[in-house]
Design an enzyme around this catalytic site. Structure first.
Site, mmCIF file in Angstrom:
data_model
loop_
_atom_site.group_PDB
_atom_site.id
_atom_site.type_symbol
_atom_site.label_atom_id
_atom_site.label_comp_id
_atom_site.label_asym_id
_atom_site.label_seq_id
_atom_site.Cartn_x
_atom_site.Cartn_y
_atom_site.Cartn_z
ATOM 1 N N CYS A 1 -83.038 -57.188 27.766
ATOM 2 C CA CYS A 1 -83.813 -56.941 26.437
ATOM 3 C C CYS A 1 -84.722 -58.251 26.012
ATOM 4 O O CYS A 1 -85.319 -58.094 25.053
ATOM 5 C CB CYS A 1 -83.280 -56.522 25.244
ATOM 6 S SG CYS A 1 -81.997 -57.538 24.692
ATOM 7 N N CYS B 1 -80.782 -53.501 22.469
ATOM 8 C CA CYS B 1 -80.812 -53.911 23.964
ATOM 9 C C CYS B 1 -80.682 -52.607 24.830
ATOM 10 O O CYS B 1 -79.790 -51.833 24.674
ATOM 11 C CB CYS B 1 -79.699 -55.030 24.227
ATOM 12 S SG CYS B 1 -79.703 -55.339 25.815
#
Ligand code: IVH
Length: 676
Positions: free
Chosen positions: A415, A436
């Site tokens: 991420c 994420c």
């Protein structure tokens, strides 16, 4: 015939039949009925016992399913001590062992001794006593003199007989090793992982964990096995004259004995067995960590006796840990549920210690630094008795001239959020939290799990599909799912989709501890969540708490406190929490009217340093007590320090405080302060 005596007869016949099938299945690997038929026999036995409780004796096969949990293990004193073995590591050690025994027994060199060679099983030693042919108790080795009573657990090991055939000695104590096969281990770990429970590092740990369960129903569900390899007490002195015959006779009584045992001739016979079994080791379905040689003649065993804790007449010849070289193709990091970043070395696959290894965990940044490992390096991989292979060293001679040092990523590979490193490179974590992508699936699976929001029917596979299809991106999206979205997934019909929608709806109203636990804040487990809920009473109050306030709670240390603060500092996390509430999640507020306003605490705003040793409480307890009074406790003395608590043997911090003219208190004064 009375109702009872006919039940008694049927019970005896059923018990014998079930035990015969247990032997066929577990000891001889030759079952003659299906699992279904076996279950029917067991059900019939259980039905009889529930109708006539007096039929339920401790030797009934029904006992193999485990019984009610206990609070602790009681102790059992071994009538005969449980010994360990001396170790040998090479050919010389074996020849020396044989020579010493000759000397001990006053036998000329020309006399060639018979030995029994058997695998050294890597499990746990247990002792099992039978009286009048009935299983009486089982104990762990403990310290060799006193072990723990694990009777109920050992009874669940189906290859072990609960009653012995006629002709067995009145008192017979057998000793052996409880272990878990590789196949059983893999299955257990797969099931543990599915249930998000602890996975075991190797079969030995799994066997140990399974055997030391206070709830024997758990033990019963674990694939444990046992091989018997020696005797403890025995009422019949004439049972056998040799170790080999002892094992044969025990086998005839229905005990599982390792089929690889062999009678061998002299030290050379031992070594031949060692090299032949070493080759077969990797094909065995259970872990062994060496070969045990035992002098065959029992009269000679008795004459040779013991040294310290091991018999003179036996030796464990240990396998060397296997080491082989390979090349590091790449070093990658993996992202776990709570964002934990674990570096993994991707290797040119190699066969070592019986398995093919292509990935090896590097644990953390400091391990990478310790090894000095780089992509392209030639490394030595070791696989010892345990299953997890490790990299032991880097071969610098083979390092390419153009190789570059490995740099630990500073951003999450999935991420892009920053990676936070704690504990001197031991823990690295993606700070992306619930945003994420790598963490999303895991976070959602945790969120819906039974101890969290308990969304019944939301299994792992459904979560995977929902995330892969981008129907949900975070835990809050669960509460925006529509019936149409779910029913369109593969495997769903109107009814099942409706059920899932209802489970989701039902989970909307929950309790604060569950909701906090469900968020998956690193290191905040159920009990911490409970404590946080009871202390702060609401999500808002917790989100506003600072590190000092959190650390003042009994079970929360600096790392957990920091994790909590960081979690709520992340905007992405706050957004997800807000959208949970926007989508109808509610919880029962907890009344915490008693909680004092932090600014009104007696030591609010004071900065304190602790130094030296305190005699009546630990530094960390003292710290907690001061924090509970509102103080900030720091590690170093500066002009900002208001007070220094000086224990015995205080060093430079006390000197610095003196120099700066800061108030100094001794332990008594500290206690008075806390009391007041
Ligand atoms: S005989 C007096 N035989 O190894 C003899 N032990 O390192 C005592 N073990 O505590 C043990 N396989 O748990 C024996 N075939 C075998 C064995 C074995 C594994 C274990 C046992 C013992 C330990 C000693």
């Amino acid at each position: 015939m009375s109702d009872f005596s006919s039940a008694q007869q049927r019970h005896a016949a059923l018990s014998a039949e079930i035990e015969a099938h247990n032997r066929l299945y577990y000891t001889q690997d030759a079952p003659t009925i299906t699992d279904f038929e076996y279950d029917r026999l067991m059900q019939a036995l259980l039905a009889l016992e529930s109708e006539h409780p007096s039929l339920l004796t401790s030797a009934s096969p029904s006992q193999r399913v485990g019984s009610a949990p206990r609070d602790e293990f009681t102790q059992i004193r071994h009538e005969k001590p449980m010994l360990s073995l001396s170790n040998g590591f090479n050919d010389d050690d074996i020849f020396e062992f044989d020579r010493r025994l000759h000397k001990e027994l006053g036998q000329p060199e020309e006399t060639v001794f018979d030995y029994v060679a058997e695998p050294k099983l890597d499990g746990l030693a247990v002792s099992v006593l039978y009286e009048n042919g009935q299983f009486k108790y089982a104990a762990t080795r403990g310290d060799g003199k006193v072990g723990e009573d694990i009777t109920q657990n050992v009874k669940t090991i189906r290859s072990l007989p609960l009653s012995l055939p006629a002709g067995a000695p009145d008192r017979l104590e057998v000793r052996g090793e409880v272990f878990m096969s590789h196949a059983g281990f893999s299955k257990l770990n797969a099931a543990q992982a599915d249930a998000e429970k602890k996975v075991f590092v190797n079969p030995r740990n799994a066997a140990a964990g399974s055997l030391r369960q206070l709830d024997s129903k758990i033990t019963a569900s674990r694939p444990l096995d046992i091989f018997i390899y020696s005797l403890g007490v025995i009422s019949d002195e004439t049972f056998a004259m040799t170790h080999f015959d002892t094992l044969e006779r025990l086998g005839a009584l229905g005990f599982p004995i390792c089929p690889l045992r062999e009678r061998v001739t002299g030290a050379q016979g031992c070594l031949d067995y060692f090299s032949s079994l070493s080759k077969r080791r990797s094909a065995l379905d259970y872990e062994i960590d060496g070969i045990v040689y035992k002098l065959d003649r029992l009269d000679w065993q008795r004459a040779a006796g013991f040294i310290a804790k091991a018999p003179r007449w036996a030796l464990a010849h240990k396998f060397p840990a296997q080491e082989k070289s390979t090349i590091v193709r790449d070093i990658e990091v993996q992202v776990g549920r709570t964002g934990a970043i674990t570096p993994v070395a991707r290797l040119e696959p190699l066969f070592v210690g019986g398995v093919t290894v292509s990935n090896v965990t590097l644990h953390n940044q400091s391990e990478i630094a310790r090894l000095g490992i780089r992509v392209g390096d030639t490394v030595v991989v070791r696989r010892a008795g345990d299953v997890i292979p490790q990299i032991v060293s880097v071969n610098l001679d083979k390092r390419a001239a153009n190789s570059v040092a490995y740099e630990f990523p500073t951003a999450c590979p999935v991420c892009g959020s920053g990676i936070l490193v704690e504990g001197e490179g031991v823990i690295a974590r993606c700070s992306g939290g619930l945003s994420c992508a790598a963490q999303v699936k895991q976070a959602i699976k945790h969120f819906v799990s039974r101890k969290a929001m308990d969304i019944d029917g939301m299994g792992d596979k459904i979560v995977d599909v929902l995330v892969d299809d981008k129907r949900i991106g975070d835990v809050a999206d669960l509460y925006a799912l529509s019936f149409e979205q779910i029913v369109s997934l593969e495997g769903f019909a109107d009814k099942s989709a409706q059920n899932l929608i209802e489970s989701i709806a039902k989970s909307r109203h929950t309790e604060l501890p569950r909701l906090l636990y469900a968020l998956g804040i690193p290191q905040v487990g159920e009990s911490t969540a409970e404590q946080l809920a009871n202390t702060f009473g609401s999500m808002d109050a917790l989100a506003d708490a600072n590190v000092d306030r959190l650390e003042s709670l009994p079970d929360i240390g600096p790392i957990v406190a920091d994790n909590i603060v960081r979690f709520f500092d992340q905007d992405s996390n706050r957004l997800v929490i807000q959208s949970l509430f926007d989508r109808g999640v509610t919880y029962d507020e907890i009344d915490i009217a008693d909680l004092p306003d932090p600014d009104s605490l007696p030591m609010a705003g004071k900065t304190i340093v602790l130094t030296g040793t305190l005699s009546s409480l630990s530094r960390s307890d003292a710290k907690k007590k001061l924090q509970a009074l509102g103080a900030k406790v720091t590690g170093s003395v500066s002009k900002k320090t208001d007070m220094v608590i000086v224990g015995s043997d205080a060093g430079s911090k006390a000197a610095k405080a003196e120099e700066l003219g800061i108030d100094m208190l001794d332990e008594d004064a500290l206690l008075a302060l806390i009391e007041a």
